[in-house]
Write an enzyme that holds these catalytic residues in place. Structure first.
Site, PDB file in Angstrom:
ATOM      1  N   ASP A  25       0.859  -1.171   0.000  1.00  0.00           N
ATOM      2  CA  ASP A  25       0.000   0.000   0.000  1.00  0.00           C
ATOM      3  C   ASP A  25       0.906   1.235   0.000  1.00  0.00           C
ATOM      4  O   ASP A  25       2.101   1.145   0.300  1.00  0.00           O
ATOM      5  CB  ASP A  25      -0.878  -0.051   1.254  1.00  0.00           C
ATOM      6  CG  ASP A  25      -1.855   1.098   1.350  1.00  0.00           C
ATOM      7  OD1 ASP A  25      -2.266   1.621   0.305  1.00  0.00           O
ATOM      8  OD2 ASP A  25      -2.194   1.472   2.483  1.00  0.00           O
ATOM      9  N   ASP A  27      -0.313   5.001   1.046  1.00  0.00           N
ATOM     10  CA  ASP A  27      -0.615   5.900   2.168  1.00  0.00           C
ATOM     11  C   ASP A  27      -0.636   5.131   3.479  1.00  0.00           C
ATOM     12  O   ASP A  27      -1.343   4.129   3.620  1.00  0.00           O
ATOM     13  CB  ASP A  27      -1.973   6.574   1.939  1.00  0.00           C
ATOM     14  CG  ASP A  27      -1.938   7.540   0.763  1.00  0.00           C
ATOM     15  OD1 ASP A  27      -1.299   8.592   0.888  1.00  0.00           O
ATOM     16  OD2 ASP A  27      -2.532   7.207  -0.281  1.00  0.00           O
TER      17      ASP A  27
END
Length: 206
Positions: A25, A27
């Site tokens: 991922d 963020d």
């Protein structure tokens, strides 16, 4: 063994994970989106009475006393213009990306709707060779990552959103939870406390 949410989680494997097998991922794992949100909330809107540890829910409206329209405005600024928002890397993330890309192509799968702000951020913060060896996929939906992870034959995925990690586990993908205050107590999965612990799991991270 590693303690996770009051339970002992079994180590992932006796062997190291290959770079081609794992996705990340963006963020909350690579970029410190919480720091940017807290800073912009205070500097631009005068909401200065909370810290990272107060963000105990991924849905900020459930834990931060701010109007929803301001929350959305700040996130839009961060997501659409990450460089303009001065979005910073998580501790150790840039060094980790250097090491990981030396072992192969790195895949980032983000819930953002556009890849361009992420690519611009990586180009700005990373060495040229590192940025060129990173593939960015935008799903546009937090709940649509499983399909994209499977399409790229990734078997391990690192995320800070507990709901996503639980979805991945149900789909037969091995999630690695990147510990943040908003995922505490919301999973019983293997977790890492930062990039140093995460690198210990990956084959090329030497």
């Amino acid at each position: 063994m590693k303690m996770v949410d009051g339970n002992f989680a079994t180590p992932l494997s006796a062997r190291k994970i290959k770079v081609s097998e794992i996705g990340f991922d963006f963020d909350g794992v690579i970029a410190d989106t919480a720091e940017a949100f807290i800073r912009l909330s205070c500097e631009d809107y005068g909401y200065c009475d909370f810290t990272r540890k107060d963000i105990t829910n991924f849905e900020l409206e459930n834990c931060v006393n701010m109007p929803m329209e301001i929350v959305e405005r700040i996130f839009t600024q961060i997501l659409e213009d990450s460089l303009g928002a001065n979005l910073q890397p998580m501790a150790g993330a840039l060094r980790a990306l250097d090491r990981l890309t030396a072992g192969g192509q790195v895949t980032i799968i983000t819930a953002r709707s556009r890849t361009e702000p992420v690519i611009d951020w990586l180009t700005h913060h990373c060495k040229a060779d590192t940025a060129n060896r990173i593939t960015v996929v935008a799903t546009g939906d937090h709940d649509d990552k499983v399909r994209h992870v499977k399409a790229r034959r990734i078997t391990y995925f690192v995320d800070d959103r507990a709901a996503t990690c639980n979805q991945l586990a149900k789909a037969g993908i091995v999630p690695i939870v990147f510990t943040q205050p908003w995922n505490a107590g919301k999973h019983a999965l293997y977790a890492v406390d930062g990039w140093e612990e995460l690198l210990d799991l990956i084959d090329s991270a030497r």
